[in-house]
Scaffold this active site. Structure first.
Site, PDB file in Angstrom:
ATOM      1  N   CYS A 143       0.836  -1.203   0.000  1.00  0.00           N
ATOM      2  CA  CYS A 143       0.000   0.000   0.000  1.00  0.00           C
ATOM      3  C   CYS A 143       0.870   1.252   0.000  1.00  0.00           C
ATOM      4  CB  CYS A 143      -0.943   0.003   1.197  1.00  0.00           C
ATOM      5  SG  CYS A 143      -0.115  -0.052   2.800  1.00  0.00           S
ATOM      6  N   HIS A 343      -2.110   1.090   7.499  1.00  0.00           N
ATOM      7  CA  HIS A 343      -2.327   1.165   6.054  1.00  0.00           C
ATOM      8  C   HIS A 343      -2.042   2.585   5.583  1.00  0.00           C
ATOM      9  CE1 HIS A 343      -4.002  -0.012   2.236  1.00  0.00           C
ATOM     10  NE2 HIS A 343      -5.004   0.834   2.317  1.00  0.00           N
ATOM     11  N   ASN A 363      -8.147   5.548  -0.362  1.00  0.00           N
ATOM     12  CA  ASN A 363      -7.626   4.224  -0.058  1.00  0.00           C
ATOM     13  C   ASN A 363      -7.139   3.585  -1.368  1.00  0.00           C
ATOM     14  OD1 ASN A 363      -7.175   1.542   0.659  1.00  0.00           O
ATOM     15  ND2 ASN A 363      -8.946   1.451   2.019  1.00  0.00           N
TER      16      ASN A 363
END
Length: 482
Positions: A143, A343, A363
């Protein structure tokens, strides 16, 4: 001696002033040359590369011979450990397929042509504009890389600059340019377009968005660059990816860092942001890019929340990229009101409306959004129509969402900045792959229109900047946007 040195200090401003005046005096010639170099030469280069590929690679394509990168083999050696498994047993469940075949299988089947055969869907390196929605993370903990791509996708030309090969090729050979921070130089990475896929025939790591291939190819290039296997992408710093992709100055801020003893133990809204920078010693001879990576504290004082928000807003306006994460907040299987723990998110916008501070985040998974106040389904939007209009709010299930600053502080404790240098190097031509014949010409005309009539060239000349360190936002000045 001291008096002589003091007397000589004003010389630098005079030199800079003369340099600036010269830039403005010769600005017509500079603008004309840069427009010719970027668009006209870029158009001719695109056609020349097509002719070259047709002559030198056409025979190989006709014989079903494509480029095969032997330094990144199509087996377990290029994957490493995946879901706790490694070695030859991985090869039983993973098949390597070309991006063109993946796209053709996943695309809706087109109608039959005049010959009675269904035309085969073709992949493209870029389809229309590059945007954060193109990015979809797969079954890999990268990520940090996907968020960096989501940030850069908001800036025209930032992703295209990484690719030396400007369009999809049947031969399957691509060259990308990545920055090696250890050795402080750019490196060229050559890859093929074979991707590891699961039983369903789709990539197990990053997924292509429609017929676009740039995300999956860039992920593969970074895997090769950082150690020669996808496993090397499992966990890292977002500023590492931003530096690798841009070569620009990077730094990060931590909320309530252990070094800041004055705010330790206080609520997050009363803590300060401490800045850290990347620092590396001489790398070993056999070091891979990214080895010997460590953080050191900057010399400036911690930022309070007001200064931190102004810095975010200022740097976004200057074209910088910013990521946010909750370091040490758990793993990506846990979430708090839709915020995935441990994250990395891309920070896209910073705005103020009705005496409130807002941030827009994305995201990299392309879904799983904030469900708290000011989320997409929050009733606060209808209760505050002025805020809704000011932020141009439209609920879209694409992984992006708005958060108020106080909620952001309570859920995120790390900010990662890439302070972009701007100028003519960041102006590129779009060769429009959707138009196989006239795409480069169309990109040349479109680019010249934006360059002259939309003042893109003047902005690059007058508002370009070279960043070598982090600077606090000026007081009471909107500044120029490069």
């Amino acid at each position: 001696m001291a008096k002589k040195q003091a007397a000589s200090q004003p010389e630098e401003p005079r030199f800079c002033s003369c340099k600036c005046w010269a830039k403005y005096i010769f600005s017509p010639f500079i603008l004309l040359w840069q427009a010719f170099r970027i668009y006209v030469l870029g158009c001719f280069t695109a056609y020349a590369e097509r002719v070259g590929r047709g002559v030198f690679c056409g025979l190989c394509v006709c014989c079903n011979c494509t480029f095969n990168d032997k330094r990144f083999p199509h087996d377990h050696r290029s994957i490493g450990t995946f879901k706790g498994r490694a070695g030859p047993e991985l090869d039983k469940d993973i098949q390597w397929r070309r991006i063109g075949d993946i796209v053709a299988a996943a695309a809706p089947q087109p109608k039959k042509g005049p010959s009675g055969k269904k035309p085969k869907s073709a992949a493209r390196l870029f389809a229309d504009d590059v945007e954060p929605a193109d990015i979809c993370q797969g079954q890999l903990g990268d990520c940090w890389l996907m968020s960096a791509l989501a940030c850069l996708a908001c800036q025209p030309g930032a992703i295209q600059q990484v690719f030396q090969t400007k369009e999809w090729t049947m031969y399957g050979r691509y060259k990308l340019r990545l920055y090696d921070g250890n050795r402080k130089k750019w490196s060229t990475v050559t890859i093929d377009d074979y991707l590891p896929c699961g039983a369903d025939g789709q990539p197990i790591f990053a997924k292509p968005n429609g017929d676009e291939a740039w995300v999956v190819l860039l992920e593969k290039a970074v895997a090769k660059f950082m150690g020669g296997k996808y496993e090397c992408l499992d966990g890292n710093l977002m500023i590492k990816a931003l530096e690798m992709l841009t070569g620009d100055f990077v730094c990060m801020f931590r909320l309530g860092d252990v070094r800041d003893s004055t705010s330790r133990g206080k609520p997050r809204t009363q803590q300060a942001w401490t800045r850290l920078e990347l620092s590396r010693g001489p790398p070993p001879k056999d070091a891979q890019p990214g080895d010997d990576l460590r953080l050191v504290y900057a010399k400036d004082k911690p930022f309070d929340h007001d200064l931190m928000f102004r810095s975010i807003k200022w740097e976004l306006r200057q074209g910088s990229t910013i990521g946010a994460s909750n370091a040490g907040g758990g793993n990506d299987t846990q979430n708090v009101r839709g915020i995935v723990q441990g994250h990395a998110y891309a920070l896209i916008r910073a705005e103020e409306a009705e005496d409130k501070k807002f941030l827009r985040l994305r995201n990299p998974w392309g879904n799983f959004e904030w469900t708290g106040p000011w989320g997409d389904t929050s009733p606060l939007w209808d209760q505050n129509p002025k805020v809704k209009a000011a932020l141009d709010f439209k609920p879209v299930d694409d992984g992006s969402f708005w958060m108020e600053w106080t909620d952001f502080v309570n859920h995120f404790n790390t900010l990662e900045f890439c302070c972009r240098s701007t100028g003519f190097d960041h102006v590129v031509i779009n060769i429009h792959e959707e138009h196989p014949v006239c795409g480069p010409c169309w990109g040349c005309l479109e680019g010249c229109f934006r360059y002259w009539l939309c003042c893109l060239g003047c902005k690059a000349l007058c508002c370009g900047r070279k960043v070598v360190k982090f600077e606090r936002p000026p007081q009471g000045c909107c500044g120029c946007i490069g």
